[in-house]
Enzyme design. Sequence first.
Site, PDB file in Angstrom:
ATOM      1  N   ASN A  87       0.801  -1.221   0.000  1.00  0.00           N
ATOM      2  CA  ASN A  87       0.000   0.000   0.000  1.00  0.00           C
ATOM      3  C   ASN A  87       0.839   1.278   0.000  1.00  0.00           C
ATOM      4  O   ASN A  87       0.291   2.367   0.034  1.00  0.00           O
ATOM      5  CB  ASN A  87      -0.931   0.024   1.212  1.00  0.00           C
ATOM      6  CG  ASN A  87      -1.952  -1.092   1.194  1.00  0.00           C
ATOM      7  OD1 ASN A  87      -1.609  -2.245   1.423  1.00  0.00           O
ATOM      8  ND2 ASN A  87      -3.196  -0.762   0.917  1.00  0.00           N
ATOM      9  N   VAL A 114       0.230   6.514  -1.281  1.00  0.00           N
ATOM     10  CA  VAL A 114      -0.188   5.759  -0.104  1.00  0.00           C
ATOM     11  C   VAL A 114      -1.642   5.358  -0.307  1.00  0.00           C
ATOM     12  O   VAL A 114      -2.528   6.218  -0.372  1.00  0.00           O
ATOM     13  CB  VAL A 114      -0.037   6.589   1.182  1.00  0.00           C
ATOM     14  CG1 VAL A 114      -0.515   5.789   2.395  1.00  0.00           C
ATOM     15  CG2 VAL A 114       1.416   7.032   1.369  1.00  0.00           C
ATOM     16  N   CYS A 115      -1.893   4.068  -0.418  1.00  0.00           N
ATOM     17  CA  CYS A 115      -3.241   3.577  -0.683  1.00  0.00           C
ATOM     18  C   CYS A 115      -3.981   3.327   0.628  1.00  0.00           C
ATOM     19  O   CYS A 115      -3.695   2.360   1.343  1.00  0.00           O
ATOM     20  CB  CYS A 115      -3.196   2.284  -1.496  1.00  0.00           C
ATOM     21  SG  CYS A 115      -2.702   2.546  -3.202  1.00  0.00           S
ATOM     22  N   LEU A 116      -4.924   4.207   0.936  1.00  0.00           N
ATOM     23  CA  LEU A 116      -5.747   4.085   2.128  1.00  0.00           C
ATOM     24  C   LEU A 116      -7.153   4.558   1.797  1.00  0.00           C
ATOM     25  O   LEU A 116      -7.327   5.604   1.149  1.00  0.00           O
ATOM     26  CB  LEU A 116      -5.187   4.934   3.276  1.00  0.00           C
ATOM     27  CG  LEU A 116      -4.084   4.336   4.146  1.00  0.00           C
ATOM     28  CD1 LEU A 116      -3.564   5.386   5.107  1.00  0.00           C
ATOM     29  CD2 LEU A 116      -4.589   3.121   4.920  1.00  0.00           C
TER      30      LEU A 116
END
Length: 482
Positions: free
Chosen positions: A85, A92-94
């Site tokens: 992520n 930033v994968c959130l």
Amino acid sequence: MSNAVTLRLTKELSEFLKNPDHQLFLHYDDANIMNIKAMITGPPDTPYCLGQFEFSLQFPKDYPTNPPKVLALTTNHGRTRFNPNIYAGGKVCLSILGTWRGTAGEQWSSAHGITSILLSIQSLMSDMPYRNEPGHDNEKDTSKLEPYNQKIRHETIRISVCDRLESFLGINQPTFYNTVCNTSNDSYSTSSSPTSPQNTTTSGSGMPATPVGTPNSSGAPTPSTTTLYEPLYASSVSASDEFSDLSKRLFLAYYDIYQNTMQTESTLVKDGTAFYKAPFEFGGNKMDGTFNYAALGKRLEIIKKAIDKETSDWIAKSSQWIHNSSRMSSNLRRQFEQICEYYRENNTGAVEVELVDDNPFVWTFTLFGKPMSNYDGGMFRVQLVFHDTFPDIQPRVKFMTPMYHIHVTSDGVPFYSVEKPDDVRSHIEAISCLTLENEPSTNPSTHVNLDAAKLYFGTKEQRREYNRNARRCASRSTEYFE
């Protein structure tokens, strides 16, 4: 920037500083709080253990209706993907940032803020990050999970610790000390990443930063890598690193832990072994390289010596600072006089403060062990060495007599936080609390003596051994004064 956004961010930053976290740190400019830098230390007991990872947070004009843009900065100049992520390009994968799909309860809302964002990022740094990748969340094959963890442990030390500290200290390591990474497009040797000219600033948790050393220009990306990453890097990374002083002090506290990681991992994987490649790593979004723990151990030793020398250089330079009648020389002398008066008036009998050779930049104080405690009868000498730019650069602190404690390294560096970084008495009292507290903190990021922590939180017999070691150290401490 609207008044509403300013008020919201100001309130969040104020709350953050009131509740310091040992693993989350912030830097911001009061003139522009829309752009904030953060440093997160990796959680213990994970492959990211006590690594130093930086992120930028850029807040929109309609915050908190919409989330900030968050960018990972510790990426080896766009070459290293530290997590499924956290991409090599900085993404930033959130779900709470809107960069990944999620259920309604996981998406961004105005109830979220700086702290919840940083904690969410930190949660990605788990003990099994492989499972963060969609479709692999139930992966149980240790032949995939552990090799992926192993390379993250290696690169956490190499990139987030060694590369950044070498840049701050102006250390130019030979290329054979470093991992050689091969891609389909180019081949290059990675070395200390080029960073920053001098700058002084303040970080979160009352921990200021320090001027950084001469930039290290070795190990720059090849032209093809630079071309791909430069626009992102140039717009998101400042010309200097605001956390250099903090990073140096954390390094001194965590040095033994870093070396312990090196020694443990070097028995599990042979130097020269190529990194495992996960099925979700491809193109430039991956972590390539080979293991070289022998080199990393040497680099850690060199960094430690350089920081210790830097402290000695402060002492050598202090005579000139005194000769020039610097503002800080007068400030520290005045604080010394006030502190002596305070302890005389309060008659605590627990602390005695002195200047070494009447030098206001070099203090020692003696702690007397608390009666009826493990340290009863002990006399512990502590040294504080100050820089002329204190409190922008915080003092280097070390126990000069034996001190066996969970929060003190084997060579005497205490792990402590201070509410008023510009007040020397606050430092003395924070350090004093380490020996006076009834129970050490359970936060593993503060356990800088691994052997002591293992005994203290172990079996009843191990706790008794911890107590015996502490009493022995109290007894030995008096020999320093004979």
